[in-house]
Design a protein around this motif. Structure first.
Motif, PDB file in Angstrom:
ATOM      1  N   ASP A  78       0.836  -1.205   0.000  1.00  0.00           N
ATOM      2  CA  ASP A  78       0.000   0.000   0.000  1.00  0.00           C
ATOM      3  C   ASP A  78       0.870   1.255   0.000  1.00  0.00           C
ATOM      4  O   ASP A  78       0.518   2.277   0.577  1.00  0.00           O
ATOM      5  N   ALA A  80       2.639   4.667  -0.921  1.00  0.00           N
ATOM      6  CA  ALA A  80       2.144   5.886  -1.570  1.00  0.00           C
ATOM      7  C   ALA A  80       3.212   6.968  -1.551  1.00  0.00           C
ATOM      8  O   ALA A  80       3.976   7.096  -0.592  1.00  0.00           O
ATOM      9  N   THR A  82       3.350  11.100  -1.779  1.00  0.00           N
ATOM     10  CA  THR A  82       2.515  12.297  -1.697  1.00  0.00           C
ATOM     11  C   THR A  82       3.373  13.514  -1.988  1.00  0.00           C
ATOM     12  O   THR A  82       4.384  13.739  -1.323  1.00  0.00           O
ATOM     13  N   LYS A 106       0.739   4.365  -5.293  1.00  0.00           N
ATOM     14  CA  LYS A 106      -0.317   5.359  -5.399  1.00  0.00           C
ATOM     15  C   LYS A 106       0.353   6.720  -5.266  1.00  0.00           C
ATOM     16  O   LYS A 106       1.202   6.916  -4.397  1.00  0.00           O
ATOM     17  N   TYR A 107      -0.006   7.668  -6.120  1.00  0.00           N
ATOM     18  CA  TYR A 107       0.623   8.995  -6.109  1.00  0.00           C
ATOM     19  C   TYR A 107      -0.434  10.035  -5.753  1.00  0.00           C
ATOM     20  O   TYR A 107      -1.401  10.245  -6.491  1.00  0.00           O
ATOM     21  N   ASN A 108      -0.261  10.663  -4.589  1.00  0.00           N
ATOM     22  CA  ASN A 108      -1.183  11.695  -4.120  1.00  0.00           C
ATOM     23  C   ASN A 108      -0.621  13.077  -4.428  1.00  0.00           C
ATOM     24  O   ASN A 108       0.565  13.331  -4.207  1.00  0.00           O
ATOM     25  N   LYS A 130      -3.257   5.701 -10.990  1.00  0.00           N
ATOM     26  CA  LYS A 130      -2.361   5.758  -9.833  1.00  0.00           C
ATOM     27  C   LYS A 130      -2.457   7.079  -9.072  1.00  0.00           C
ATOM     28  O   LYS A 130      -1.910   7.190  -7.973  1.00  0.00           O
ATOM     29  N   THR A 131      -3.111   8.072  -9.644  1.00  0.00           N
ATOM     30  CA  THR A 131      -3.068   9.422  -9.076  1.00  0.00           C
ATOM     31  C   THR A 131      -4.381   9.820  -8.408  1.00  0.00           C
ATOM     32  O   THR A 131      -5.466   9.456  -8.863  1.00  0.00           O
ATOM     33  N   PHE A 143      -1.011   6.796   5.664  1.00  0.00           N
ATOM     34  CA  PHE A 143      -0.384   5.901   4.690  1.00  0.00           C
ATOM     35  C   PHE A 143       1.076   5.643   5.044  1.00  0.00           C
ATOM     36  O   PHE A 143       1.667   6.330   5.879  1.00  0.00           O
ATOM     37  N   GLY A 145       4.829   5.487   3.185  1.00  0.00           N
ATOM     38  CA  GLY A 145       5.438   5.903   1.932  1.00  0.00           C
ATOM     39  C   GLY A 145       6.345   7.100   2.074  1.00  0.00           C
ATOM     40  O   GLY A 145       7.078   7.236   3.055  1.00  0.00           O
TER      41      GLY A 145
END
Length: 347
Positions: A78, A80, A82, A106-108, A130-131, A143, A145
């Protein structure tokens, strides 16, 4: 002019406002502030540029760092990344284009400007699965990451102080011609505490003037609440406290950027110019440590980016014809010495 009138009306109701409140309105007032207006331009067409505007090599190198940090965290599924204040979306695009497909990512993107968010979405449509976009750090779910802050802290509102017999803070008022003027009042308690913590030697230096960035502490606290485990990577221009508040730097670091020109007057071009101040990395380190982070690295941008390069990576940079971009990022005459990097960890 609309924003200038809004600020003037606020001052007329209250008599004066502290400089950090003036700066916050100039930069972040809804729809009219420099960073919130719909027509903001960043890069060669705008008022300033960051490392990501020099080309894809910055994102290419950061993708390598992200992969290393993902491995250090034990390959979480999971995972991410950011990015705070992603600008035109170039860095996000270059990172996502460069990352290996085997990394579950995942890219925030945390973006307060809805117009910029639309530009970013268009630029990143290849990576739409992914965004995700968020208006503020508080909207993120916790999260594991990496958080990337590329020239974020220098854009936060700062307080101005000046030693005039006693430590005084700068407040902003308007005269009969509705021109902005500075007035002085004794420092607020937390401003004075900051000076005692990070620059006590300035308190007896008559005429000494500089900045205090209290807002940075609250941003670190917000990031601490959402980052369960991982890293914060900060790129910015700044100094240690000893360098920042050196007796010779007695006018501070506040600068304004307007169409790639620099001035020292924050009371003109309201909402149309960027206003910045250097980062006190000693304060950043202390406040991050208080939130349970460890300092993994603190260095110049040049030495940090070079440390990411092995022979294989340098060969790729040459093959991609990115060597000139790389030099601008790492050499002292480029951004290599003016910008610092601090890597914080919570494992």
């Amino acid at each position: 002019m609309r924003l200038q009138k809004v600020i003037i009306e606020k001052i007329k109701k209250r008599g004066f406002i502290p400089f950090d409140e003036f700066m916050e309105m100039a930069l972040y007032y809804p729809e009219l502030g420099y960073y919130t207006r719909a027509d903001i331009k960043i890069g060669r067409e705008g008022d300033f540029f960051t490392a990501s505007h020099l080309g894809e090599v910055f994102g290419f190198l950061l993708s390598r760092q992200i992969e290393i940090l993902w491995q250090r965290l034990g390959y979480p599924e999971d995972f991410a990344v950011t990015e705070i204040g992603p600008g035109m979306g170039y860095l996000a695009k270059d990172i996502l284009n460069s990352l290996e497909s085997h990394i579950p990512l995942k890219y925030n993107l945390v973006e307060i400007n809805s117009s910029l968010a639309e530009i970013q979405k268009e630029r990143l449509k290849k990576h739409k699965n992914k965004t995700s976009w968020y208006h503020s750090i508080e909207n993120l779910s916790p999260f594991e990451g990496v958080i990337i802050c590329n020239e974020v802290f220098d854009a936060l509102p700062v307080r101005l102080f000046e030693i005039r017999q006693t430590p005084q803070e700068v407040y902003v008022t308007v005269n009969e011609k509705e021109m902005f003027e500075e007035v002085f009042s004794p420092c607020r308690n937390d401003t004075l505490q900051y000076l005692m913590d990070f620059a006590p030697w300035t308190l007896k230096m008559q005429g000494y003037r500089s900045e205090v960035n209290i807002t940075m502490k609250s941003i670190i606290e917000k990031m601490s609440k959402v980052l369960k485990r991982g890293y914060i990577v900060v790129f910015d221009y700044g100094y240690t406290a000893e360098e920042y508040y050196h007796p010779s730097r007695n006018k501070g670091t506040l600068l304004c950027y307007y169409k790639h020109t620099i001035n020292e007057n924050p009371y003109i071009n309201i909402g149309e110019q960027d206003i910045t101040a250097h980062v006190n990395f000693t304060a950043l380190q202390k406040w991050a440590t208080q939130e349970g982070f460890s300092i993994e690295k603190f260095s110049s941008q040049g030495s940090y980016l070079v440390s990411l390069c092995d022979e294989k990576l340098l060969k790729k940079i040459q093959e991609k014809d990115l060597i000139q971009q790389f030099k601008r990022l790492v050499l002292p005459e480029g951004m290599g010495q003016s910008h610092r990097v601090m890597v914080l960890s919570r494992l």
